[in-house]
Every structure is written in C-alpha cells, then in structure tokens.
Design a protein around this motif. Structure first.
Motif, PDB file in Angstrom:
ATOM      1  N   ASP A 124      92.702  27.886  83.301  1.00 26.88           N
ATOM      2  CA  ASP A 124      93.685  26.877  82.508  1.00 26.88           C
ATOM      3  C   ASP A 124      93.430  26.886  81.109  1.00 26.88           C
ATOM      4  N   GLU A 125      91.909  27.176  80.872  1.00 26.00           N
ATOM      5  CA  GLU A 125      91.649  27.045  79.461  1.00 26.00           C
ATOM      6  C   GLU A 125      92.067  28.569  78.632  1.00 26.00           C
ATOM      7  N   LEU A 126      91.860  29.378  79.348  1.00 24.88           N
ATOM      8  CA  LEU A 126      92.124  30.757  78.698  1.00 24.88           C
ATOM      9  C   LEU A 126      93.924  30.766  78.639  1.00 24.88           C
ATOM     10  N   ALA A 127      94.608  30.267  79.570  1.00 26.82           N
ATOM     11  CA  ALA A 127      96.039  30.187  79.491  1.00 26.82           C
ATOM     12  C   ALA A 127      96.545  29.248  78.130  1.00 26.82           C
ATOM     13  N   THR A 128      95.660  28.507  77.789  1.00 19.07           N
ATOM     14  CA  THR A 128      96.020  27.348  76.854  1.00 19.07           C
ATOM     15  C   THR A 128      95.703  28.195  75.463  1.00 19.07           C
ATOM     16  N   LEU A 129      94.445  28.689  75.444  1.00 17.62           N
ATOM     17  CA  LEU A 129      94.063  29.269  73.994  1.00 17.62           C
ATOM     18  C   LEU A 129      94.674  30.471  73.763  1.00 17.62           C
ATOM     19  N   ILE A 130      95.051  31.290  74.901  1.00 15.28           N
ATOM     20  CA  ILE A 130      95.339  32.655  74.503  1.00 15.28           C
ATOM     21  C   ILE A 130      96.735  32.732  73.612  1.00 15.28           C
ATOM     22  N   PRO A 131      97.729  31.751  73.899  1.00 15.07           N
ATOM     23  CA  PRO A 131      98.887  31.769  72.994  1.00 15.07           C
ATOM     24  C   PRO A 131      98.617  30.944  71.614  1.00 15.07           C
ATOM     25  N   GLN A 132      97.671  30.019  71.867  1.00 12.54           N
ATOM     26  CA  GLN A 132      97.396  29.148  70.626  1.00 12.54           C
ATOM     27  C   GLN A 132      96.938  30.263  69.567  1.00 12.54           C
ATOM     28  N   TYR A 133      96.093  31.221  69.880  1.00 13.97           N
ATOM     29  CA  TYR A 133      95.451  31.941  68.836  1.00 13.97           C
ATOM     30  C   TYR A 133      96.014  33.401  68.821  1.00 13.97           C
ATOM     31  N   GLN A 134      97.241  33.500  69.443  1.00 16.69           N
ATOM     32  CA  GLN A 134      97.707  35.091  69.723  1.00 16.69           C
ATOM     33  C   GLN A 134      98.146  35.627  68.124  1.00 16.69           C
ATOM     34  N   ASP A 135      98.250  35.059  66.921  1.00 18.40           N
ATOM     35  CA  ASP A 135      98.521  35.303  65.816  1.00 18.40           C
ATOM     36  C   ASP A 135      97.377  36.001  65.105  1.00 18.40           C
ATOM     37  N   LYS A 136      96.318  35.466  65.525  1.00 20.76           N
ATOM     38  CA  LYS A 136      94.946  35.828  64.957  1.00 20.76           C
ATOM     39  C   LYS A 136      93.988  36.797  65.761  1.00 20.76           C
ATOM     40  N   ILE A 137      94.203  36.717  67.006  1.00 20.58           N
ATOM     41  CA  ILE A 137      93.314  37.552  67.668  1.00 20.58           C
ATOM     42  C   ILE A 137      93.978  37.596  69.117  1.00 20.58           C
ATOM     43  N   THR A 138      93.437  38.772  69.874  1.00 22.96           N
ATOM     44  CA  THR A 138      94.122  38.984  71.218  1.00 22.96           C
ATOM     45  C   THR A 138      92.958  38.536  71.880  1.00 22.96           C
ATOM     46  N   ILE A 139      93.122  37.961  73.042  1.00 19.64           N
ATOM     47  CA  ILE A 139      92.039  37.504  74.147  1.00 19.64           C
ATOM     48  C   ILE A 139      92.484  37.981  75.553  1.00 19.64           C
ATOM     49  N   LYS A 140      91.393  38.680  75.976  1.00 21.09           N
ATOM     50  CA  LYS A 140      91.614  39.175  77.400  1.00 21.09           C
ATOM     51  C   LYS A 140      90.803  38.396  78.272  1.00 21.09           C
ATOM     52  N   LYS A 141      91.339  38.222  79.544  1.00 24.62           N
ATOM     53  CA  LYS A 141      90.850  37.370  80.656  1.00 24.62           C
ATOM     54  C   LYS A 141      89.834  38.373  81.461  1.00 24.62           C
ATOM     55  N   GLY A 142      88.452  37.993  81.559  1.00 24.49           N
ATOM     56  CA  GLY A 142      87.507  39.089  82.340  1.00 24.49           C
ATOM     57  C   GLY A 142      86.655  38.247  83.065  1.00 24.49           C
ATOM     58  N   LEU A 143      85.884  38.582  83.966  1.00 23.69           N
ATOM     59  CA  LEU A 143      84.529  38.032  84.731  1.00 23.69           C
ATOM     60  C   LEU A 143      83.633  39.015  84.588  1.00 23.69           C
ATOM     61  N   GLU A 144      82.216  38.507  84.593  1.00 26.56           N
ATOM     62  CA  GLU A 144      81.275  39.485  85.062  1.00 26.56           C
ATOM     63  C   GLU A 144      80.817  39.149  86.389  1.00 26.56           C
ATOM     64  N   PHE A 145      80.908  40.215  87.425  1.00 23.44           N
ATOM     65  CA  PHE A 145      80.572  40.212  88.720  1.00 23.44           C
ATOM     66  C   PHE A 145      79.070  40.585  88.861  1.00 23.44           C
ATOM     67  N   GLY A 146      78.273  39.841  89.274  1.00 22.60           N
ATOM     68  CA  GLY A 146      77.124  40.227  89.600  1.00 22.60           C
ATOM     69  C   GLY A 146      76.760  40.477  91.142  1.00 22.60           C
ATOM     70  N   ILE A 147      77.399  41.448  91.395  1.00 25.78           N
ATOM     71  CA  ILE A 147      77.576  41.765  93.011  1.00 25.78           C
ATOM     72  C   ILE A 147      76.184  42.343  93.672  1.00 25.78           C
ATOM     73  N   GLN A 148      76.191  41.658  94.840  1.00 25.07           N
ATOM     74  CA  GLN A 148      75.058  42.150  95.921  1.00 25.07           C
ATOM     75  C   GLN A 148      75.904  42.578  97.262  1.00 25.07           C
ATOM     76  N   LEU A 149      75.191  43.235  98.038  1.00 28.36           N
ATOM     77  CA  LEU A 149      75.890  43.983  99.109  1.00 28.36           C
ATOM     78  C   LEU A 149      76.446  42.898 100.021  1.00 28.36           C
ATOM     79  N   HIS A 150      75.735  41.881 100.354  1.00 26.67           N
ATOM     80  CA  HIS A 150      76.248  40.946 101.274  1.00 26.67           C
ATOM     81  C   HIS A 150      77.112  39.975 100.603  1.00 26.67           C
ATOM     82  N   THR A 151      77.628  40.089  99.240  1.00 25.52           N
ATOM     83  CA  THR A 151      78.559  39.146  98.701  1.00 25.52           C
ATOM     84  C   THR A 151      79.730  39.828  98.126  1.00 25.52           C
TER      85      THR A 151
END
Length: 272
Positions: free
Chosen positions: A68-95
């Motif tokens: 939700d915050e990304l959805a608000t901030l991406i258009p708010q700052y789009q004239d100054k910077i491009t913001i992409k939506k990411g995550l860091e997945f710390g994966i284990q086999l059982h997850t």
C-alpha cells in the motif's frame, strides 16, 4: 543511469529507515531508479497474521502495508525517481511453498534470492558454522543453494552469492576448493535466464574482495553470464548508493557490457 537495487526500510526487521525518507535520500543522491527489497525469512521469522506466531516473534514484511505504501509513493515521486517493487526472499528448502504462495499473491518487479540460514540456523551469529570445519560449512552452503535452485524459480537474481564469506571467522575459504560447486550454480542460473547481484556491502563490512568475489564474477562471464544487478544492501541512510558507480566501472574493466534493472520480473540492460 544511477540505480540501487538492494535497499531495506523499516519493513525489514533489521532496519528503522522510513520508506519515504529512503526515497527522498535516493533523490538527493541523484539516483534515477531504486528497488526496495525488504526481508522475508520464513522459518526464522513470522508473518504478522500467522496465528501461531509467538508474542516476541521477529516478523517478516507486513505485506499489505508495504505494498500500500509503495502504491502511494511510486506515483507521488514518479517525476523525480523510478521506484520498483521488490522483496528479498531468504529461502530454505522447507519454506519454498510459502515463497511460491507469496510470489503469486503480490505483483513484484524484482526478487532477490538469498539464503541467510540453513535448517533455521543463522550465519550471522555462527549458529550454522558452530561445530563444523571451514570446509564443511562452506561446502554445505553452496550445496544447499544449488539444491534450492532445483526447486524454486520465481526470482530475478542471486543476492550476495558468497554471503558465507561475510560471516566466516576463519577468513576467506579458497575459491578453487568450491569452484566446481559455484560453477554448477552459475551454469544453472544462466541456463534459466537468471542473474547475479554485486552487493556493495562488501565495502561496508571491510571484506577483502567484491561480493561475489572477482573470481566468481570472472567465472560468470566466462560461462556466458550477462545479467547483473548492483545493490548497496543499505539499511540506513549512510549506505544508500554506496560504491555502486565504482563497481560499475570495475565490471566494465572486467569485460561486462551491461548492468540491469527489472520491470515485472523482466531484465532491462543498461550500458555500463
């Protein structure tokens, strides 16, 4: 083009950096595109809505608030910077199943695949390394990463491929001893159209090489690897954009032609 493709905010358990402040700082530094990649570490952390989580549980990203915050901030700052939506997945086999479900639930531009622990044993506090020889924990780290890659494909790049070095109290384990294991990993990701990250926290942690090492980067190039992102792994203001332009210059010297950004999980090449 100035970018930073590994950034953490207060949605990560190990940061208190407000997302909007990060964006404003990135603009001030002259960055043109960033990707925010907050932590998800199933197995050792809990989702906020998990009914079985302990009272004192360490939490993963609060996904609804995060997106939700990304959805608000991406258009708010789009004239100054491009913001992409990411995550860091710390994966284990059982997850793995939990990450597949998460990936299918939210639209992402970019996913870092990391392993921060094995069998719920952390690297940073030496829980995983304890009682093992340097050879044993290094070999198991790369074997485990390769096994994860056989079962999980919803990612963009491998983050800090030789992370175990950061937490090795005995120093850097000889590259030649694990080269066959690393080569298997690199061949797999190249075949499957994935990439690797150069993580500039190596400067922050005072390591004696890049992360991954120059030998790993040279092997990646030799095998035909081309997809590379560069990220600071910043959790605080002082490390945003840290040494990224310097690393780009070194990659060009090594013979790489491009670094990459991502949109809807697709790599976009930019000249170094």
């Amino acid at each position: 083009m100035k970018t930073d493709y590994h950034l953490h905010t207060a949605y990560s358990d190990d940061s208190i950096y407000p997302m909007e402040q990060l964006i404003q700082d990135a603009i001030q530094l002259g960055l043109e595109e960033i990707c925010i990649t907050d932590h998800v570490d199933h197995g050792v952390k809990y989702d906020a809505d998990d009914p079985n989580r302990p009272k004192d549980a360490v939490l993963n990203v609060d996904y609804p608030r995060y997106f939700d915050e990304l959805a608000t901030l991406i258009p708010q700052y789009q004239d100054k910077i491009t913001i992409k939506k990411g995550l860091e997945f710390g994966i284990q086999l059982h997850t793995i199943d939990a990450y597949q479900k998460l990936f299918e639930q939210y639209p992402l531009d970019f996913v870092l695949l990391s392993i921060h622990q094995i069998e719920n044993q952390e690297f940073w506090n030496q829980e995983f390394q304890k009682g093992k020889s340097q050879q044993k924990y290094n070999e198991k780290y790369y074997d485990y990463l390769y096994e994860i890659l056989q079962h999980y494909d919803a990612y963009s790049v491998l983050s800090h491929l030789d992370l175990i070095v950061r937490y090795d109290p005995k120093g850097r384990y000889p590259f030649e001893n694990v080269k066959p294991k690393i080569e298997k990993i690199l061949r797999h990701i190249i075949k499957n159209g994935k990439g690797i990250e150069v993580n500039t926290s190596s400067f922050q942690y005072g390591l004696d090489d890049l992360m991954p090492s120059r030998k790993i980067l040279a092997l990646y190039k030799e095998l035909g690897g081309t997809i590379i992102t560069i990220g600071s792994d910043a959790h605080t203001q002082q490390y945003v954009g840290n040494h990224i332009e310097e690393v780009k210059a070194e990659l060009k010297t090594m013979g790489f032609q491009y670094f990459h950004t991502f949109d809807a999980m697709k790599p976009i090449a930019h000249p170094l």
